[in-house]
Motif scaffolding. Structure first.
Motif: not given
Length: 315
Positions: A265-272
């Motif tokens: 979940f480290s990609k900015p698009s996955n953080l949420i």
């Protein structure tokens, strides 16, 4: 932070995954039980001689010493000695569990594993005390059986002795509202003594098994768009609560899962989408910035944290 997550769980379909360590026993039994203290447990094999507190290597040292010191008329190799000693450990723990369950009032927090809010308990312990207490508190099942609903059940026969099949098997109870609670034992179980994970080889195998479980998880996600039900998937997909476990660097199998969750979940698009990992910490530890875990509660003694969590998870 945890209070907010719990509010979301109580109003939605999400549930918690609990990673349970020997601190659960420590708060009820103290630090002198073989269930709560590695040194006490290994001392049953070697009278506490020369233990370094690096318990994986201590166990290996005990095996080498016992192999060296055996009678010539016996002349077993070290692997035979290891098998015998793990069976002895299983027997010691089984007897201790029986004694503990004869006095269940020692455990003051029966609602910690409320199936209304908790879907999975990943026990790092070999005993089944938490499961038995939950069975008495919540369960209607008279007998709980091992199950495997992962993709490995399509590869191995039911009740296979394969380490990865057993590692991905669980035991499930159902409360009177129809809520299910699964118990996973990736380190092994006294009900299957040969699965008990001690020593370098078995810890190494746990790492390789975890990587293989992760690969199956990703393949099912990519090709079938479905969940491959394992203890690993329940760490990745749920908010996680670590209770009574320090998660030492020796826990490479578990760390493989926790690190993968963070990286996934480290990609900015996955953080949420990331479901957080909370850990019951000491007062001093909760004051420091921990990259991997958020404190369950800040600036509270352990006893206060157990009490508060019990109240929060009680209907």
């Amino acid at each position: 932070m945890f209070e907010k997550v719990l509010d979301e769980i109580k109003t939605g379909n999400q549930k918690l995954t609990i990673i349970l360590g020997s601190g659960f026993h420590n708060q009820a039994l103290g630090n002198l039980s073989i269930l709560s203290n590695w040194e006490v447990l290994l001392s049953k094999l070697d009278n506490g001689k020369n233990l370094s507190k690096k318990y994986t290597l201590d166990f290996e040292q005990i095996l080498v010493n016992q192999t060296n010191n055996q009678d010539l008329s016996t002349n077993h190799n070290a692997s035979k000695i290891e098998h015998q000693e793990i069976k002895r450990i299983g027997k010691f723990l089984e007897e201790e569990q029986k004694w503990v369950l004869s006095q269940p009032n020692r455990f003051k927090y029966p609602n910690l594993f409320n199936p209304k809010y908790v879907s999975d308990v990943i026990s790092l312990n070999f005993d089944h005390i938490a499961e038995e207490l939950c069975k008495k508190q919540f369960g209607l099942d008279k007998q709980i059986k091992w199950q495997n609903k992962s993709s490995f059940s399509e590869i191995y026969k039911e009740n296979s002795v394969s380490s990865i099949y057993r590692c991905t098997s669980f035991r499930e109870l159902t409360d009177d509202k129809g809520n299910n609670l699964r118990f996973w034992y990736p380190h092994g179980s006294i009900l299957r003594p040969n699965t008990i994970t001690l020593g370098v080889n078995k810890y190494s195998r746990l790492v390789s098994d975890t990587i293989r479980i992760r690969n199956h998880f990703k393949k099912n996600e990519r090709e079938k768009n479905e969940n491959d039900l394992t203890w690993f998937s329940q760490i990745i997909q749920n908010p996680v609560l670590i209770l009574g476990a320090s998660i030492s660097e020796a826990e490479w199998g578990l760390w493989s899962a926790l690190v993968y969750k963070k990286k996934n979940f480290s990609k900015p698009s996955n953080l949420i989408k990331e479901k957080l990992i909370f850990k019951m910490m000491s007062e001093d530890e909760s004051k420091t910035n921990n990259f991997w875990f958020d404190p369950l509660f800040k600036n509270r003694a352990f006893e206060d944290q157990w009490n508060l969590l019990q109240k929060m998870l009680t209907d």
